[in-house]
Structure formats: C-alpha cells, structure tokens
Write a protein that holds these residues in place. Structure first.
Motif, PDB file in Angstrom:
ATOM      1  N   ARG A 131       0.861  -1.304  -0.075  1.00  0.00           N
ATOM      2  CA  ARG A 131       0.025  -0.001  -0.030  1.00  0.00           C
ATOM      3  C   ARG A 131       0.766   1.392  -0.174  1.00  0.00           C
ATOM      4  NH1 ARG A 131      -3.781  -1.131   5.026  1.00  0.00           N
ATOM      5  NH2 ARG A 131      -4.363   0.960   4.791  1.00  0.00           N
ATOM      6  N   VAL A 132       0.259   2.448  -0.731  1.00  0.00           N
ATOM      7  CA  VAL A 132       1.248   3.576  -0.740  1.00  0.00           C
ATOM      8  C   VAL A 132       1.359   4.138   0.622  1.00  0.00           C
ATOM      9  CG1 VAL A 132       0.944   5.953  -1.515  1.00  0.00           C
ATOM     10  CG2 VAL A 132       0.345   4.036  -2.978  1.00  0.00           C
ATOM     11  N   VAL A 133       2.379   4.687   1.095  1.00  0.00           N
ATOM     12  CA  VAL A 133       2.726   5.355   2.197  1.00  0.00           C
ATOM     13  C   VAL A 133       3.039   6.838   2.207  1.00  0.00           C
ATOM     14  CG1 VAL A 133       4.921   4.347   2.397  1.00  0.00           C
ATOM     15  CG2 VAL A 133       3.711   4.895   4.676  1.00  0.00           C
ATOM     16  N   TRP A 134       2.638   7.617   3.100  1.00  0.00           N
ATOM     17  CA  TRP A 134       3.036   8.937   3.252  1.00  0.00           C
ATOM     18  C   TRP A 134       4.284   9.079   4.098  1.00  0.00           C
ATOM     19  CZ3 TRP A 134       3.118  11.972   7.276  1.00  0.00           C
ATOM     20  CH2 TRP A 134       3.532  13.447   7.184  1.00  0.00           C
ATOM     21  N   ILE A 135       5.297   9.648   3.830  1.00  0.00           N
ATOM     22  CA  ILE A 135       6.293   9.865   4.728  1.00  0.00           C
ATOM     23  C   ILE A 135       6.653  11.434   4.997  1.00  0.00           C
ATOM     24  CG2 ILE A 135       7.072   7.683   4.445  1.00  0.00           C
ATOM     25  CD1 ILE A 135       9.476   8.645   3.031  1.00  0.00           C
ATOM     26  N   ARG A 136       7.174  11.819   6.060  1.00  0.00           N
ATOM     27  CA  ARG A 136       8.079  13.073   6.004  1.00  0.00           C
ATOM     28  C   ARG A 136       9.734  12.616   6.353  1.00  0.00           C
ATOM     29  NH1 ARG A 136       5.726  15.310  10.107  1.00  0.00           N
ATOM     30  NH2 ARG A 136       7.393  15.523  11.524  1.00  0.00           N
ATOM     31  N   TYR A 137      10.223  13.090   5.301  1.00  0.00           N
ATOM     32  CA  TYR A 137      11.676  12.497   5.386  1.00  0.00           C
ATOM     33  C   TYR A 137      12.798  13.736   5.623  1.00  0.00           C
ATOM     34  CZ  TYR A 137      15.460   9.661   3.922  1.00  0.00           C
ATOM     35  OH  TYR A 137      17.036   8.976   3.941  1.00  0.00           O
ATOM     36  N   ALA A 138      13.810  13.471   6.435  1.00  0.00           N
ATOM     37  CA  ALA A 138      15.042  14.261   6.530  1.00  0.00           C
ATOM     38  C   ALA A 138      15.992  13.572   5.779  1.00  0.00           C
ATOM     39  CB  ALA A 138      14.997  14.492   8.051  1.00  0.00           C
ATOM     40  N   SER A 146      11.203  16.818   3.755  1.00  0.00           N
ATOM     41  CA  SER A 146      10.120  16.983   2.727  1.00  0.00           C
ATOM     42  C   SER A 146       9.166  16.022   2.967  1.00  0.00           C
ATOM     43  CB  SER A 146      10.992  16.837   1.284  1.00  0.00           C
ATOM     44  OG  SER A 146      11.648  15.435   1.280  1.00  0.00           O
ATOM     45  N   GLU A 147       8.084  16.029   2.172  1.00  0.00           N
ATOM     46  CA  GLU A 147       7.002  15.019   2.142  1.00  0.00           C
ATOM     47  C   GLU A 147       6.894  14.278   0.947  1.00  0.00           C
ATOM     48  OE1 GLU A 147       3.209  17.050   3.343  1.00  0.00           O
ATOM     49  OE2 GLU A 147       4.071  17.934   5.157  1.00  0.00           O
ATOM     50  N   ARG A 148       6.739  13.076   1.106  1.00  0.00           N
ATOM     51  CA  ARG A 148       6.533  12.104   0.151  1.00  0.00           C
ATOM     52  C   ARG A 148       5.608  11.180   0.001  1.00  0.00           C
ATOM     53  NH1 ARG A 148      12.040  12.040  -2.049  1.00  0.00           N
ATOM     54  NH2 ARG A 148      13.368  13.643  -1.060  1.00  0.00           N
ATOM     55  N   GLU A 149       4.941  10.741  -1.159  1.00  0.00           N
ATOM     56  CA  GLU A 149       4.115   9.661  -1.349  1.00  0.00           C
ATOM     57  C   GLU A 149       5.007   8.620  -1.922  1.00  0.00           C
ATOM     58  OE1 GLU A 149       0.266  10.301  -3.058  1.00  0.00           O
ATOM     59  OE2 GLU A 149      -0.568  10.410  -0.991  1.00  0.00           O
ATOM     60  N   VAL A 150       4.992   7.243  -1.396  1.00  0.00           N
ATOM     61  CA  VAL A 150       5.919   6.261  -1.681  1.00  0.00           C
ATOM     62  C   VAL A 150       5.208   4.954  -2.203  1.00  0.00           C
ATOM     63  CG1 VAL A 150       7.979   4.934  -1.433  1.00  0.00           C
ATOM     64  CG2 VAL A 150       7.905   7.353  -0.245  1.00  0.00           C
ATOM     65  N   GLU A 151       5.406   4.570  -3.315  1.00  0.00           N
ATOM     66  CA  GLU A 151       4.869   3.007  -3.500  1.00  0.00           C
ATOM     67  C   GLU A 151       5.907   2.132  -3.294  1.00  0.00           C
ATOM     68  OE1 GLU A 151       4.168   3.483  -7.742  1.00  0.00           O
ATOM     69  OE2 GLU A 151       2.775   4.940  -7.523  1.00  0.00           O
ATOM     70  N   PRO A 152       5.861   1.512  -2.053  1.00  0.00           N
ATOM     71  CA  PRO A 152       6.949   0.666  -1.630  1.00  0.00           C
ATOM     72  C   PRO A 152       7.127  -0.613  -2.453  1.00  0.00           C
ATOM     73  CG  PRO A 152       4.844   0.164  -0.379  1.00  0.00           C
ATOM     74  CD  PRO A 152       4.623   1.414  -1.280  1.00  0.00           C
ATOM     75  N   GLY A 153       8.525  -0.875  -2.658  1.00  0.00           N
ATOM     76  CA  GLY A 153       8.944  -1.954  -3.322  1.00  0.00           C
ATOM     77  C   GLY A 153       9.499  -3.192  -2.445  1.00  0.00           C
ATOM     78  N   GLY A 154      10.115  -2.794  -1.056  1.00  0.00           N
ATOM     79  CA  GLY A 154      10.460  -3.648  -0.190  1.00  0.00           C
ATOM     80  C   GLY A 154      11.735  -2.908   0.802  1.00  0.00           C
ATOM     81  N   LEU A 155      12.327  -3.663   1.594  1.00  0.00           N
ATOM     82  CA  LEU A 155      13.182  -3.120   2.534  1.00  0.00           C
ATOM     83  C   LEU A 155      14.521  -3.716   2.204  1.00  0.00           C
ATOM     84  CD1 LEU A 155      10.921  -3.889   5.565  1.00  0.00           C
ATOM     85  CD2 LEU A 155      11.371  -1.764   4.939  1.00  0.00           C
ATOM     86  N   LEU A 156      15.402  -2.795   2.595  1.00  0.00           N
ATOM     87  CA  LEU A 156      16.950  -3.281   2.278  1.00  0.00           C
ATOM     88  C   LEU A 156      18.066  -2.830   3.418  1.00  0.00           C
ATOM     89  CD1 LEU A 156      19.089  -3.952   0.146  1.00  0.00           C
ATOM     90  CD2 LEU A 156      19.295  -1.764  -0.331  1.00  0.00           C
ATOM     91  N   ALA A 157      18.730  -3.776   3.732  1.00  0.00           N
ATOM     92  CA  ALA A 157      19.587  -3.406   4.795  1.00  0.00           C
ATOM     93  C   ALA A 157      20.891  -3.416   4.196  1.00  0.00           C
ATOM     94  CB  ALA A 157      19.736  -4.710   5.736  1.00  0.00           C
ATOM     95  N   ALA A 158      21.648  -2.404   4.331  1.00  0.00           N
ATOM     96  CA  ALA A 158      22.856  -1.949   3.620  1.00  0.00           C
ATOM     97  C   ALA A 158      23.619  -1.058   4.593  1.00  0.00           C
ATOM     98  CB  ALA A 158      23.000  -1.343   2.228  1.00  0.00           C
TER      99      ALA A 158
END
Length: 238
Positions: free
Chosen positions: A149-156, A163-175
C-alpha cells in the motif's frame, strides 16, 4: 505425558483435522484428562497466541486456523542458537522485530533444558543500543511493504532538510548497517531509498501500490547489497 507435551499434542491434533473442530469431551478422552484440564490447556494456548478458537452449537468445538500458524519445526542446537542470536540482536528499528519477543518465548518453550541455558547465556551477551526510529513510523512502513500500500512519509535528508513524499513501496533493504525503505517516490518520479531512522512521520494510505522490484528502484543501494553478498560468498568459499 506432562503438560508441556500435552499442549503440543493438542495443537498437533487440532491442526491435523483443521478446519473441523474437536469437542472438549473428545479431547479429554484422547489425552486421558478431565474436561476442566482440557479447557484450561486450551485457554493457555490462546493466551500464548496460538490461533485456537471455540465454536458454539451442536456440531461445534475447538478448532485451529491452519493458515495462522506453522507446523512444528525441529531445530538442531546450533540452528536454535542462530535463531536466538538473530532475535536477540534485532533492534527496535529492525523491520518486523516487534514479533521477535513472542518468537523467542516460543523457541525457548520448544527446547530442552540444556539448550535453553545455552540460548539464555548467548542472549545475555547480546546488547543493542536504542534506535532513533519512531515506533509508529516503523509500523506504518512494515504494513506498507507487507500489504503493498502507498505510504506518506516526512523525510529528512543527511543535512536535516525535511520533505513530504508519497511512496509506492518495493521492499526493505539492509545496507552498511542501516535499513532502507525502497520505493517509487511520486514526488521525485523516480526510485529512491529512504533510511528508516530519517523518516520523521509516516501514514499508511488505503491505495494499493503497484508491484515494484527493488533492483529497478534503487540501483545504487541494490548494487551495494549485491556487492556485499558477493564478498561474503567469496569469503565463505575460502
């Protein structure tokens, strides 16, 4: 048969005939105990999160949702220690780590006394410093990825600019010691990686998200992850 063995046997019995129910009388006869003992055991299973349910009526009884639980898994002692170490080392900022405490309790319940002591000794030597990731942010990101599901985030960003973004999630990544939400940023109209500890706020939308592959969303982060995996493979082959 002691109580611990009986609890596991109850789950196995209900899982074997699911979704059909078993009556308390039938289970009491099967395990040679009183109806009261069976009722107490079933209530104890419910309290630990096992998806056993009661169904009223002439043809009712107790049943288990097979889709909500896994069949028994026999772990060797080294495998149990590996799982325990991973659960103990999962910090609060690690995605889906909230269920780790319950998993640890179930793992301990399934082990013998000597193995339990090994697990306890190991976990006592694993400590994780507090994370800056906000708990409700992590929960929203987890749901966005799991439910697509689409998620809205406030990102620094690294400089602290928000900034505010709407994101279509692809997955999670550890790096490189950090976790990232990888997704299609509608604001930038491009694939982006968002460090979880820099997401200041997040809200899950009702809108379904298109299916995105991480490798196509953030080539840099995905490339570094593949490079790290290659190095581990080479190291392990020596």
């Amino acid at each position: 048969m002691n109580r611990t063995e009986r609890l596991y046997a109850l789950v196995d019995e209900l899982r074997a005939i699911a979704p059909r129910p078993r009556t308390v009388d039938w289970l009491a006869t099967r395990f040679a105990v009183s109806r009261r003992t069976v009722q107490r055991d079933l209530q104890a299973l419910m309290a630990t999160g096992v998806p056993v349910r009661a169904e009223a009526g002439r043809h009712g009884g107790w049943f288990i949702d097979r889709n909500a639980t896994l069949p028994p898994i026999n772990l060797t002692a080294p495998e149990a220690l590996a799982v325990a170490a991973a659960l103990a080392g999962a910090e609060n900022a690690t995605p889906f780590s909230a269920a780790g405490r319950g998993a640890m309790r179930k793992l301990a319940a399934a082990l013998g006394e000597s193995a339990i002591e090994e697990v306890r000794a190991l976990t006592d030597r694993i400590h994780v410093l507090p994370s800056r990731t906000v708990p409700h942010v992590l929960a929203a990101v987890e749901q966005a990825v799991a439910q697509r599901r689409v998620v809205w985030i406030r990102y620094a960003d690294a400089a602290g600019r928000e900034s505010e973004r709407e994101v279509e999630p692809g997955g999670l990544l550890a790096a490189e010691g950090s976790w990232y939400l990888i997704g299609w940023c509608r604001t930038r109209r491009a694939g982006r990686g968002f460090r979880l500890d820099r997401i200041r706020a997040a809200e899950l939308r009702d809108e379904p998200a298109p299916d995105h592959a991480i490798s196509r969303l953030d080539h840099d982060l995905a490339g570094r992850a593949r490079h790290a995996e290659s190095l581990r493979s080479l190291s392990g082959s020596r």
